[in-house]
Scaffold this active site. Structure first.
Site, PDB file in Angstrom:
ATOM      1  N   HIS A 106       0.734  -1.094  -0.181  1.00 51.90           N
ATOM      2  CA  HIS A 106       0.061   0.006  -0.017  1.00 51.90           C
ATOM      3  C   HIS A 106       0.827   1.376   0.052  1.00 51.90           C
ATOM      4  CE1 HIS A 106      -3.933  -1.850   0.268  1.00 51.90           C
ATOM      5  NE2 HIS A 106      -3.743  -2.467   1.500  1.00 51.90           N
ATOM      6  N   CYS A 164       0.087   1.696  -5.491  1.00 53.76           N
ATOM      7  CA  CYS A 164      -0.901   2.440  -6.254  1.00 53.76           C
ATOM      8  C   CYS A 164      -0.361   3.780  -6.397  1.00 53.76           C
ATOM      9  CB  CYS A 164      -2.317   2.794  -5.285  1.00 53.76           C
ATOM     10  SG  CYS A 164      -3.127   1.182  -5.244  1.00 53.76           S
TER      11      CYS A 164
END
Length: 185
Positions: A106, A164
């Site tokens: 993440h 991301c």
């Protein structure tokens, strides 16, 4: 009007408290997973051929020397796995195997500072059967639904790290930041 202001302040404090707890909890889970990964690496003397990772278990450590970070690697990339650290995309290679090693994490937890890495920087992967060094050769930004970055038919060993993008985006990010690194001799 005064009551509405108080209610809005309470709601805002609730959001801040929830976010703070989420960040603290993520750090705790990452810390515990790193301790387990360090224990596995120091106590296991298996070789690459006999190493069989199990879903959800810590399997190694990803070191980012430039950032002075050591992150646990967990087998799998579902939410529970990524809550502990960096996920190894099951079905992709492991160090010493020909093919692509895919690690994901993440952007708002383990890979918060990943964008600071540059071409030529080193990535180290510690496994129970050895330590492996990689050098960043390329980075790219692709659409979130672009699966061409996973190349199961790759003939050479390559470490691919994904997260991301943009890094400071609020919500589901529309893109992915990809790092490609090759083994160092």
């Amino acid at each position: 009007m005064r009551y509405i202001s108080i209610i809005i302040i309470i709601i805002g404090l609730g959001f801040i408290g929830y976010s703070g707890f989420h960040l603290w909890n993520s750090k705790q889970m990452e810390k515990e997973a790193l301790e387990r990964a360090e224990s596995i690496i120091s106590n296991d003397n298996s070789d690459a051929a006999s190493f069989t990772p199990q879903f959800g278990e810590e399997i190694g450590i990803l070191e980012l020397p430039k950032l002075k970070k050591s992150l646990p690697i967990v087998e799998g990339v579902d939410e529970d796995d990524l809550a502990k650290g960096v996920g190894h995309y099951s079905g992709t290679a492991l160090p010493t195997e020909k093919g692509q090693i895919v690690l994901s994490g993440h952007r708002d937890t383990v890979f918060r500072r990943l964008g600071e890495l540059e071409i030529g920087d080193e990535l180290h992967v510690q496994m129970p059967y050895g330590k492996f060094k990689y050098s960043i050769e390329e980075t790219e930004i692709v659409s979130a639904d672009d699966l061409t970055v996973i190349r199961p038919d790759l003939e050479e060993e390559m470490l691919t790290v994904t997260t991301c993008y943009p890094f400071r985006y609020v919500g589901d990010a529309p893109d992915r930041y990809i790092i490609y690194a090759k083994p160092m001799n």
